[in-house]
Design a protein around this motif. Structure first.
Motif, PDB file in Angstrom:
ATOM      1  N   ASN A 182       0.847  -1.372   0.076  1.00  0.00           N
ATOM      2  CA  ASN A 182      -0.065   0.022   0.029  1.00  0.00           C
ATOM      3  C   ASN A 182       0.817   1.336  -0.025  1.00  0.00           C
ATOM      4  OD1 ASN A 182      -2.323  -1.368  -0.017  1.00  0.00           O
ATOM      5  ND2 ASN A 182      -2.780  -1.421   2.241  1.00  0.00           N
ATOM      6  N   ILE A 183       1.906   1.146   0.803  1.00  0.00           N
ATOM      7  CA  ILE A 183       2.738   2.451   0.851  1.00  0.00           C
ATOM      8  C   ILE A 183       3.501   2.725  -0.483  1.00  0.00           C
ATOM      9  CG2 ILE A 183       5.034   3.260   1.608  1.00  0.00           C
ATOM     10  CD1 ILE A 183       4.136   1.864   4.454  1.00  0.00           C
ATOM     11  N   TYR A 184       4.033   1.699  -1.000  1.00  0.00           N
ATOM     12  CA  TYR A 184       4.664   1.892  -2.557  1.00  0.00           C
ATOM     13  C   TYR A 184       3.547   2.362  -3.492  1.00  0.00           C
ATOM     14  CZ  TYR A 184       9.069   0.131  -1.182  1.00  0.00           C
ATOM     15  OH  TYR A 184      10.438   0.080  -0.608  1.00  0.00           O
ATOM     16  N   SER A 185       2.444   1.530  -3.420  1.00  0.00           N
ATOM     17  CA  SER A 185       1.388   1.912  -4.480  1.00  0.00           C
ATOM     18  C   SER A 185       0.877   3.434  -4.314  1.00  0.00           C
ATOM     19  CB  SER A 185       0.081   1.015  -4.305  1.00  0.00           C
ATOM     20  OG  SER A 185      -0.729   1.689  -4.844  1.00  0.00           O
ATOM     21  N   LYS A 186       0.848   4.071  -3.101  1.00  0.00           N
ATOM     22  CA  LYS A 186       0.541   5.344  -2.894  1.00  0.00           C
ATOM     23  C   LYS A 186       1.679   6.270  -3.227  1.00  0.00           C
ATOM     24  CE  LYS A 186      -3.173   4.605   0.427  1.00  0.00           C
ATOM     25  NZ  LYS A 186      -4.033   4.274  -0.611  1.00  0.00           N
ATOM     26  N   TRP A 187       2.728   5.974  -3.188  1.00  0.00           N
ATOM     27  CA  TRP A 187       4.100   6.633  -3.224  1.00  0.00           C
ATOM     28  C   TRP A 187       4.269   6.845  -4.675  1.00  0.00           C
ATOM     29  CZ3 TRP A 187       9.328   5.637  -5.092  1.00  0.00           C
ATOM     30  CH2 TRP A 187       9.965   6.774  -5.153  1.00  0.00           C
ATOM     31  N   PHE A 188       3.889   5.526  -5.489  1.00  0.00           N
ATOM     32  CA  PHE A 188       4.368   5.983  -7.027  1.00  0.00           C
ATOM     33  C   PHE A 188       3.235   6.697  -7.599  1.00  0.00           C
ATOM     34  CE2 PHE A 188       7.133   2.109  -6.547  1.00  0.00           C
ATOM     35  CZ  PHE A 188       8.272   2.691  -7.157  1.00  0.00           C
ATOM     36  N   SER A 189       1.784   6.448  -7.033  1.00  0.00           N
ATOM     37  CA  SER A 189       0.718   7.332  -7.618  1.00  0.00           C
ATOM     38  C   SER A 189       0.966   8.889  -7.394  1.00  0.00           C
ATOM     39  CB  SER A 189      -0.333   6.883  -7.058  1.00  0.00           C
ATOM     40  OG  SER A 189      -0.658   7.385  -5.646  1.00  0.00           O
ATOM     41  N   LEU A 190       1.642   9.193  -6.489  1.00  0.00           N
ATOM     42  CA  LEU A 190       2.060  10.673  -6.266  1.00  0.00           C
ATOM     43  C   LEU A 190       3.173  11.222  -7.363  1.00  0.00           C
ATOM     44  CD1 LEU A 190       2.475  10.983  -2.313  1.00  0.00           C
ATOM     45  CD2 LEU A 190       0.479  11.855  -3.717  1.00  0.00           C
ATOM     46  N   LEU A 191       3.913  10.138  -7.376  1.00  0.00           N
ATOM     47  CA  LEU A 191       5.154  10.551  -8.491  1.00  0.00           C
ATOM     48  C   LEU A 191       4.482  10.910 -10.119  1.00  0.00           C
ATOM     49  CD1 LEU A 191       7.969   8.108  -7.543  1.00  0.00           C
ATOM     50  CD2 LEU A 191       7.803  10.622  -7.001  1.00  0.00           C
ATOM     51  N   ARG A 192       3.319  10.073 -10.323  1.00  0.00           N
ATOM     52  CA  ARG A 192       2.593  10.333 -11.549  1.00  0.00           C
ATOM     53  C   ARG A 192       2.003  11.448 -11.632  1.00  0.00           C
ATOM     54  NH1 ARG A 192      -0.365   4.730 -11.602  1.00  0.00           N
ATOM     55  NH2 ARG A 192       1.057   3.896 -10.162  1.00  0.00           N
ATOM     56  N   THR A 193       1.646  12.320 -10.713  1.00  0.00           N
ATOM     57  CA  THR A 193       0.821  13.309 -10.791  1.00  0.00           C
ATOM     58  C   THR A 193       1.659  14.498 -10.945  1.00  0.00           C
ATOM     59  OG1 THR A 193       0.812  13.680  -8.211  1.00  0.00           O
ATOM     60  CG2 THR A 193      -1.005  12.634  -9.512  1.00  0.00           C
TER      61      THR A 193
END
Length: 80
Positions: A69-80
């Motif tokens: 969950n942490i990695y998923s949220k972290w990578f989604s922040l990088l995409r924005t």
């Protein structure tokens, strides 16, 4: 502890609210599970008591799922 004031004609009453909750609640938590209580007291006498219950279930999370969950949220922040 919170105090509530109830205004009645010519009378002023103080209703004391006593909250009883554990410091920590461990998962899993089931929907409807009693988590604590609220007690209402007037002039030192208990006038009501209400259970605090879980609105929905919360599953126990594994370390792997937490990291995922942490990695998923972290990578989604990088995409924005």
């Amino acid at each position: 502890m919170k105090m509530a004031m109830l205004h009645l004609p010519m009378i002023l009453l103080y209703i004391e609210q006593q909250l009883e909750l554990p410091t920590v609640v461990s998962s899993p938590v089931e929907q409807g599970q009693v988590l604590g209580t609220v007690t209402y007291v007037l002039n030192g006498q208990e006038i009501g008591k209400v259970n605090i219950i879980a609105e929905k279930s919360v599953n126990k999370i594994s370390t792997f799922t937490m990291i995922e969950n942490i990695y998923s949220k972290w990578f989604s922040l990088l995409r924005t």
